[in-house]
Design an enzyme around this catalytic site. Structure first.
Site, PDB file in Angstrom:
ATOM      1  CE1 TYR A  18      -4.073   2.020   0.619  1.00 45.81           C
ATOM      2  CE2 TYR A  18      -2.571   3.330   1.962  1.00 45.81           C
ATOM      3  CZ  TYR A  18      -3.780   3.177   1.302  1.00 45.81           C
ATOM      4  OH  TYR A  18      -4.688   4.213   1.326  1.00 45.81           O
ATOM      5  CG  HIS A  22      -0.791   5.577  -1.526  1.00 50.81           C
ATOM      6  ND1 HIS A  22      -1.309   4.305  -1.380  1.00 50.81           N
ATOM      7  CD2 HIS A  22      -1.841   6.402  -1.703  1.00 50.81           C
ATOM      8  CE1 HIS A  22      -2.629   4.368  -1.466  1.00 50.81           C
ATOM      9  NE2 HIS A  22      -2.984   5.636  -1.650  1.00 50.81           N
ATOM     10  CE1 TYR A  41      -6.569  11.169   0.920  1.00 47.30           C
ATOM     11  CE2 TYR A  41      -6.623  11.398  -1.451  1.00 47.30           C
ATOM     12  CZ  TYR A  41      -6.970  10.705  -0.326  1.00 47.30           C
ATOM     13  OH  TYR A  41      -7.709   9.566  -0.425  1.00 47.30           O
ATOM     14  CD1 TRP A  76      -6.423   4.780  -6.262  1.00 47.98           C
ATOM     15  CD2 TRP A  76      -4.405   4.543  -7.183  1.00 47.98           C
ATOM     16  NE1 TRP A  76      -5.491   4.838  -5.245  1.00 47.98           N
ATOM     17  CE2 TRP A  76      -4.245   4.693  -5.789  1.00 47.98           C
ATOM     18  CE3 TRP A  76      -3.267   4.389  -7.976  1.00 47.98           C
ATOM     19  CZ2 TRP A  76      -3.006   4.688  -5.168  1.00 47.98           C
ATOM     20  CZ3 TRP A  76      -2.029   4.387  -7.348  1.00 47.98           C
ATOM     21  CH2 TRP A  76      -1.914   4.533  -5.972  1.00 47.98           C
ATOM     22  CD1 TRP A  77     -10.525   3.837  -6.183  1.00 43.45           C
ATOM     23  CD2 TRP A  77     -12.535   3.644  -7.148  1.00 43.45           C
ATOM     24  NE1 TRP A  77     -11.265   4.924  -5.818  1.00 43.45           N
ATOM     25  CE2 TRP A  77     -12.495   4.841  -6.390  1.00 43.45           C
ATOM     26  CE3 TRP A  77     -13.692   3.329  -7.837  1.00 43.45           C
ATOM     27  CZ2 TRP A  77     -13.587   5.708  -6.306  1.00 43.45           C
ATOM     28  CZ3 TRP A  77     -14.776   4.176  -7.760  1.00 43.45           C
ATOM     29  CH2 TRP A  77     -14.720   5.356  -6.993  1.00 43.45           C
TER      30      TRP A  77
END
Length: 104
Positions: A18, A22, A41, A76-77
């Site tokens: 993860y 990112h 963000y 992306w999802w």
């Protein structure tokens, strides 16, 4: 600007991947997020529960609600689905969080 906070859930054993994804976030996704009015963000991980806690600021007149229809967001999802809990449409399960304290 409005501050938004929400919680997601990482599947066990996937923190390193993860984080890697990112760290290597796609430039076209960053462009889409910024174009939608998203600023500052951040995502944080709670190792005890695998909860992901996110905050972001969105500009007045943001177009954040249109992001799910973008091809880059769908890609992306799809790429993130093996790592986290998702809804039927592939989006991450996201629980809005209420602000109970803020110090400026």
């Amino acid at each position: 600007m409005d501050k938004i906070a929400f919680r997601m859930t990482l599947k066990p054993g996937h923190l390193d991947e993860y984080r890697k994804r990112h760290d290597e976030i796609w430039p076209d996704l960053v462009e889409a997020l910024k174009a939608a009015g998203i600023r500052d963000y951040s995502i944080h991980h709670d190792a005890e529960t695998n909860a992901l806690f996110a905050t972001l600021w969105r500009e007045k007149g943001h177009t954040m609600d249109a992001l799910p229809s973008l091809e880059v967001m769908q890609r992306w999802w799809t790429s993130m689905a093996p790592l986290m809990e998702t809804n039927a449409d592939g989006s991450p399960v996201s629980v809005p969080l209420e602000t109970v304290f803020h110090l400026d």
